[in-house]
Design an enzyme around this catalytic site. Structure first.
Site, mmCIF file in Angstrom:
data_model
loop_
_atom_site.group_PDB
_atom_site.id
_atom_site.type_symbol
_atom_site.label_atom_id
_atom_site.label_comp_id
_atom_site.label_asym_id
_atom_site.label_seq_id
_atom_site.Cartn_x
_atom_site.Cartn_y
_atom_site.Cartn_z
ATOM 1 N N SER A 64 -0.046 -1.908 6.033
ATOM 2 C CA SER A 64 1.028 -1.421 6.897
ATOM 3 C C SER A 64 0.838 -1.763 8.371
ATOM 4 O O SER A 64 1.788 -1.655 9.153
ATOM 5 C CB SER A 64 1.184 0.098 6.742
ATOM 6 O OG SER A 64 0.099 0.780 7.330
ATOM 7 N N LYS A 100 -1.307 4.095 12.255
ATOM 8 C CA LYS A 100 0.041 3.728 12.693
ATOM 9 C C LYS A 100 0.069 3.546 14.202
ATOM 10 O O LYS A 100 -0.898 3.816 14.898
ATOM 11 C CB LYS A 100 1.051 4.823 12.296
ATOM 12 C CG LYS A 100 1.069 5.183 10.814
ATOM 13 C CD LYS A 100 1.564 4.045 9.941
ATOM 14 C CE LYS A 100 1.497 4.429 8.463
ATOM 15 N NZ LYS A 100 1.893 3.298 7.587
#
Length: 202
Positions: A64, A100
């Site tokens: 990700s 993230k």
């Protein structure tokens, strides 16, 4: 002292001095060994304490955050309470540790158009760290205002990342954040700082 029958043979002064020297050397060796072992234990304990409290070490799983961070890489994070747009953070969602990028902070408005371009408070977000833009898996109403004491986060691989665009992850509370990713230690070929992609913050 050696005894042969009834004859007692006393060691010479040289032999006595040599025996004394050997005894002193043995004592010094054991004292040095104990001191070294103690020092190693203290250093190891301090290292674990530092790594746990101030500089947690994290391993990257999944894709990700590609191309910024890749699966298998090991990074060091810095604990703190000040996060801003562009910072890469480690965070817990349930019992999963995710990595993230902070997109917006408390009270800010986030909007994403059909091509995946992100706007914060009406201004297009410059994201030089992206290879491809994508709207991704969105089930929140856009534009979206970040709740108080929360952060809106997204992965750099926008088409596959599960992040604040979906209520399954949602916006992140400060207590969920492990720390800001500041340094990559593995692989050695990529050893070095991990900036925020905008202003070189480390």
């Amino acid at each position: 002292m050696k005894q042969r029958g009834t004859v007692v043979i006393l060691p010479t002064s040289g032999e006595a001095e040599e025996a004394l020297r050997r005894e002193q050397d043995a004592r010094r060796y054991h004292a040095t060994l104990r001191s070294t072992l103690f020092s190693l234990v203290v250093v190891a304990a301090v290292s674990v304490l530092v790594a746990t409290i101030w500089l947690p070490v994290l391993r990257i799983y999944g894709k990700s955050m590609t191309p910024t961070l890749c699966e298998g890489e090991i990074v060091v994070s810095l604990k703190g309470s000040s996060f801003r747009t562009g910072d890469i953070v480690g965070l817990y969602v349930g019992n999963k540790l995710l990595v993230k990028r902070v997109i917006a902070g408390p009270g800010q408005w986030v909007d994403i158009d059909g091509e995946g371009t992100v706007y914060v408070d009406g201004e297009m977000l410059e994201e030089p760290y992206l290879m491809d833009k994508a709207l991704g898996d969105v089930n929140i109403g856009l534009p979206y205002q970040v709740p108080d004491e929360r952060y809106f986060v997204m992965g750099d691989h926008r088409s596959t990342s599960a992040d604040s665009r979906n209520t399954a992850v949602g916006c992140i509370a400060e207590e969920q954040i492990v720390g800001r990713i500041v340094f990559r230690v593995w692989p050695l070929s990529h050893f070095g700082g991990v900036g925020d992609g905008q202003n070189g913050r480390f």
